[in-house]
Each structure stands twice: as C-alpha cells, then as structure tokens.
Design an enzyme around this catalytic site. Structure first.
Site, PDB file in Angstrom:
ATOM      1  N   SER A 137     -50.673 -72.119 -29.129  1.00 21.83           N
ATOM      2  CA  SER A 137     -49.816 -72.158 -30.317  1.00 21.83           C
ATOM      3  C   SER A 137     -50.701 -71.864 -31.516  1.00 21.83           C
ATOM      4  CB  SER A 137     -49.224 -73.568 -30.447  1.00 21.83           C
ATOM      5  OG  SER A 137     -48.695 -73.777 -31.729  1.00 21.83           O
ATOM      6  N   TYR A 176     -50.545 -83.060 -30.866  1.00 23.53           N
ATOM      7  CA  TYR A 176     -50.148 -81.748 -30.343  1.00 23.53           C
ATOM      8  C   TYR A 176     -51.242 -80.722 -30.629  1.00 23.53           C
ATOM      9  CZ  TYR A 176     -47.266 -77.560 -29.661  1.00 23.53           C
ATOM     10  OH  TYR A 176     -46.768 -76.350 -29.237  1.00 23.53           O
TER      11      TYR A 176
HETATM   12  N1  LIG Z   1     -41.177 -74.055 -29.551  1.00 22.58           N
HETATM   13  C1  LIG Z   1     -42.213 -73.723 -30.329  1.00 22.58           C
HETATM   14  O1  LIG Z   1     -42.086 -73.601 -31.567  1.00 22.58           O
HETATM   15  C2  LIG Z   1     -43.561 -73.471 -29.710  1.00 22.58           C
HETATM   16  C3  LIG Z   1     -44.530 -72.839 -30.513  1.00 22.58           C
HETATM   17  C4  LIG Z   1     -45.785 -72.587 -29.982  1.00 22.58           C
HETATM   18  C5  LIG Z   1     -46.069 -72.962 -28.668  1.00 22.58           C
HETATM   19  N2  LIG Z   1     -45.114 -73.578 -27.918  1.00 22.58           N
HETATM   20  C6  LIG Z   1     -45.485 -73.977 -26.557  1.00 22.58           C
HETATM   21  O2  LIG Z   1     -44.661 -73.299 -25.635  1.00 22.58           O
HETATM   22  C7  LIG Z   1     -44.538 -74.089 -24.447  1.00 22.58           C
HETATM   23  C8  LIG Z   1     -43.066 -74.196 -24.097  1.00 22.58           C
HETATM   24  O3  LIG Z   1     -42.411 -74.930 -25.111  1.00 22.58           O
HETATM   25  P1  LIG Z   1     -40.887 -74.718 -25.467  1.00 22.58           P
HETATM   26  O4  LIG Z   1     -40.808 -74.423 -26.895  1.00 22.58           O
HETATM   27  O5  LIG Z   1     -40.273 -73.805 -24.500  1.00 22.58           O
HETATM   28  O6  LIG Z   1     -40.360 -76.218 -25.292  1.00 22.58           O
HETATM   29  P2  LIG Z   1     -39.189 -76.831 -24.408  1.00 22.58           P
HETATM   30  O7  LIG Z   1     -37.978 -75.987 -24.463  1.00 22.58           O
HETATM   31  O8  LIG Z   1     -39.108 -78.250 -24.832  1.00 22.58           O
HETATM   32  O9  LIG Z   1     -39.776 -76.738 -22.917  1.00 22.58           O
HETATM   33  C9  LIG Z   1     -40.792 -77.568 -22.502  1.00 22.58           C
HETATM   34  C10 LIG Z   1     -40.841 -77.563 -21.000  1.00 22.58           C
HETATM   35  O10 LIG Z   1     -41.914 -78.398 -20.576  1.00 22.58           O
HETATM   36  C11 LIG Z   1     -41.418 -79.237 -19.550  1.00 22.58           C
HETATM   37  N3  LIG Z   1     -42.142 -80.477 -19.439  1.00 22.58           N
HETATM   38  C12 LIG Z   1     -42.281 -81.489 -20.331  1.00 22.58           C
HETATM   39  N4  LIG Z   1     -42.991 -82.488 -19.813  1.00 22.58           N
HETATM   40  C13 LIG Z   1     -43.320 -82.103 -18.547  1.00 22.58           C
HETATM   41  C14 LIG Z   1     -44.042 -82.702 -17.498  1.00 22.58           C
HETATM   42  N5  LIG Z   1     -44.564 -83.932 -17.591  1.00 22.58           N
HETATM   43  N6  LIG Z   1     -44.180 -82.017 -16.342  1.00 22.58           N
HETATM   44  C15 LIG Z   1     -43.645 -80.795 -16.202  1.00 22.58           C
HETATM   45  N7  LIG Z   1     -42.931 -80.178 -17.143  1.00 22.58           N
HETATM   46  C16 LIG Z   1     -42.783 -80.825 -18.324  1.00 22.58           C
HETATM   47  C17 LIG Z   1     -39.973 -79.488 -19.950  1.00 22.58           C
HETATM   48  O11 LIG Z   1     -39.271 -79.983 -18.819  1.00 22.58           O
HETATM   49  P3  LIG Z   1     -38.025 -81.008 -18.993  1.00 22.58           P
HETATM   50  O12 LIG Z   1     -36.848 -80.175 -19.423  1.00 22.58           O
HETATM   51  O13 LIG Z   1     -37.875 -81.587 -17.647  1.00 22.58           O
HETATM   52  O14 LIG Z   1     -38.418 -82.014 -20.035  1.00 22.58           O
HETATM   53  C18 LIG Z   1     -39.569 -78.091 -20.370  1.00 22.58           C
HETATM   54  O15 LIG Z   1     -39.272 -77.307 -19.237  1.00 22.58           O
HETATM   55  C19 LIG Z   1     -45.194 -75.421 -24.752  1.00 22.58           C
HETATM   56  O16 LIG Z   1     -46.481 -75.437 -24.194  1.00 22.58           O
HETATM   57  C20 LIG Z   1     -45.271 -75.444 -26.261  1.00 22.58           C
HETATM   58  O17 LIG Z   1     -46.331 -76.226 -26.728  1.00 22.58           O
HETATM   59  C21 LIG Z   1     -43.872 -73.826 -28.398  1.00 22.58           C
END
Ligand SMILES: NC(=O)c1ccc[n+]([C@@H]2O[C@H](COP(=O)([O-])OP(=O)(O)OC[C@H]3O[C@@H](n4cnc5c(N)ncnc54)[C@H](OP(=O)(O)O)[C@@H]3O)[C@@H](O)[C@H]2O)c1
Length: 309
Positions: free
Chosen positions: A160, A173
């Site tokens: 990120s 984070y």
């Molecule tokens: N959204 C943003 O603005 C953003 C920006 C930069 C980077 N990112 C990164 O992109 C990645 C994906 O994030 P996202 O935005 O797609 O968020 P998201 O929609 O909340 O997805 C997160 C995923 O991680 C899973 N997860 C959480 N805890 C877990 C665990 N203990 N074991 C296995 N899976 C787990 C969740 O599963 P459940 O549904 O079962 O909870 C969900 O599938 C993350 O690494 C995040 O840091 C996001």
C-alpha cells in the site's frame, strides 16, 4: 530497487506445461481486491485457487466466475491466515493439484487495517495485524516454495502507499505494510536465482469493504477506552476521520488488472503503484521528516503540544 538490475531476470516464463492454464493462489478472495483478482485471472483462463475463511464466500465466488463465463476455473479452499493448520492444509492441496506444473502465482491479498492511537492499542491486536499482513505472506511462500520454484512462479504482495508513509492512527497498518515491503525486497533477491519473481503492488485508496471494516474495528477498539484517554485524542481523531473521507478511490478491478500485469508481463516490475493518490503519497514520503510531520499535523488539525510543560 528495480528487478531490471538483477542478471538473469529477463528470461521468458519457462513453464510450457502450465502455459494453457497457469495456476494462481489468491488469498483474501472473499472480497475487495482478492475477489476482483480471482475473477480477473479466471477470465484470463487461469486456474484460480481462492483462499477464503467462509464456505459461503467461496461458493459465491465460484458462482460469480461462472456468471462471468469462466465456469470451472475457480476452486475455493479454506484459508484463515491466523491458523497455521489452514496454511499447511492449503499448501498440501496446492501441491497436489499443481503436481507436474507447479504454482505460477501466489497473490497475497488478504489483509486487515487496524486504526487507533498506538498508546491505546492492545498489543495483542498489533501482533494480529502484523501476523495477517506481514508474517502470513512469508509463511505461505515457505509452504509453497517447491511448487513456486517448479513453475518459476511469481509472488505478488499487496502492499500500500501505507508501506511508504506512516501516519497517525494508522500506525499498526502502516507498520505491517512497511514490514511487507522490507520482506519483499529481501525475498525478491533471495528467490531470483530460481526465476521466482517477487512483486509489490502499492495502491492508494481502493473502494472495498476494508474501509468499513476498519471503521468497525476502530469503534470496537475505542469503546472500552476510558473517557479521559479518549478525550486526549478526540481532536486528532476528528481530523483523521475528516481526511479519510476525502479523495477519490480506485476500483478494485483496476488493482486486479495491475496484479494480472504483474503475473503475466514478460518483464514485470518490482513495484507497481496504483492511483494518483498513491503517487502523491510516495512523493510525500520523500519530504524531510520535519516537513512531513508539520503537514500531517496541519492537515488533521491535531492539538498536540510541541513544547514541554
Ligand atoms: N482498500 C484499500 O484502500 C487498500 C489500499 C491499499 C492496499 N490494500 C490492501 O489490499 C489487500 C486487500 O484489501 P481489500 O481492500 O480488498 O480489503 P477487503 O475487501 O476487506 O478484503 C480483505 C480480505 O482479507 C481477508 N482476511 C482478513 N483476515 C483474514 C485472515 N485472518 N485470514 C485470511 N483472510 C483474511 C478477508 O476475509 P473475510 O471476508 O473472511 O474477512 C478479505 O477476503 C489488503 O492487503 C489491503 O491492505 C487495500
């Protein structure tokens, strides 16, 4: 560091056995970027192994792939990254189904975002944050190194802009993403001799459920904090909430397309930045600390005293 500087990294992907249907494991495939990546790769003819925590999410993803014309290309498997047994079982399964061809891609997308002032954060929650976002991707690489080597596969780690800038209330984070960046830099060079590429994707804000989940988690963390402690941080909290609501977000599909590029490009970059806000954030990270701190405090309107009492 650029992958282009490493000798021997320019060879084409030499895995003819999997050229028809390369295999990728995507963690956190139940929502957001992981979900979009699973569908993107299924749509491109890859065999997708989708790590989810709840069967219902796995079934929904399989259905979504079928609805999108990629029936049979997605298989879900239970994968909670806080459970070592899940990681071992998932790795066994991946090894079994990828026998002969190996694993072409591992996309570490699963992640959580904890928000709150570090002074008040229970340390076990900090450990959990680091375990999911930073340690588990390495545990998976260890468990899958043999099939990754066999396919000269690629590891794509979802970092990120928070892996370049640490800001108040997002310390846990940001720490997890800084750690993931450091681990990826070391791993990239360590695995290069075997043709396994390690690629970091750095999005800015993306419109996924992560933001609502982070808000709920922050409320849960905040609720038991004594009122006097809460009061100390109220002004800063309001400023951060105001800032968090600003700016446009990228769509998860845009990030998924970049991840696809990282998996497929003949000469993938070591880092991909996604979104204008991420570019701005990375430029911001080069400012002198004093300027950065001043700008952040000004933006959030914090009342932190700068002189000793
Ligand atoms: N959204 C943003 O603005 C953003 C920006 C930069 C980077 N990112 C990164 O992109 C990645 C994906 O994030 P996202 O935005 O797609 O968020 P998201 O929609 O909340 O997805 C997160 C995923 O991680 C899973 N997860 C959480 N805890 C877990 C665990 N203990 N074991 C296995 N899976 C787990 C969740 O599963 P459940 O549904 O079962 O909870 C969900 O599938 C993350 O690494 C995040 O840091 C996001």
């Amino acid at each position: 560091m650029s992958s282009d500087s490493h000798p021997g990294l320019h060879a084409p992907r030499p895995n003819p056995a999997s050229a028809q249907h390369p295999t990728v494991l995507v963690t956190g495939a139940s929502s957001g970027i992981g979900w979009a990546t699973a569908l993107e790769m299924a749509g491109r003819g890859w065999r997708v192994l989708a790590g989810v925590r709840r069967p219902v999410d796995g079934e929904a993803l399989v259905q979504a792939a079928a609805d999108g014309g990629a029936a049979g290309s997605v298989e879900w498997l239970p994968l909670d990254l806080l459970r070592p047994d899940d990681i071992a079982a998932a790795a066994d399964h991946v090894r079994r189904v990828s026998q002969g061809t190996g694993l072409d891609g591992l996309v570490n997308s699963a992640g959580v975002a904890l928000a709150g002032p570090l002074e008040l954060l229970p340390v076990e929650r900090l450990r959990e944050q680091l375990e999911i976002n930073s340690v588990a991707p390495i545990a998976l690489v260890q468990a899958l190194s043999e099939p990754l080597r066999r396919a000269r596969g690629r590891v794509v780690n979802l970092s990120s802009v928070s892996g370049r800038n640490s800001v108040p209330f997002l310390g846990p984070y940001c720490a997890s993403k800084f750690a993931l960046e450091a681990l990826s830099d070391a791993l990239r060079v360590e695995l290069a001799p075997w043709g396994v590429r390690v690629i970091v994707v750095q999005p800015g804000k993306v419109a996924t459920p992560m933001w609502d989940r982070a808000r709920t988690a922050a409320q849960d963390l905040w609720a038991p904090v004594p009122a006097a402690d809460q009061d100390r941080y109220q002004a800063m909290k309001r400023g951060i909430e105001r800032l968090a609501g600003q700016g446009r977000m990228s769509e998860p599909q845009a990030v998924a397309r970049v991840i696809a590029r990282a998996l497929i490009a003949r000469r993938p970059r070591a880092r991909y930045v996604v979104g204008w806000d991420a570019r701005l954030g990375i430029a911001f990270s080069h400012l002198p600390d004093r300027w950065r701190d001043w700008l952040i405090r000004r933006a959030i309107g914090g009342t932190a005293a700068s002189r000793r009492p």
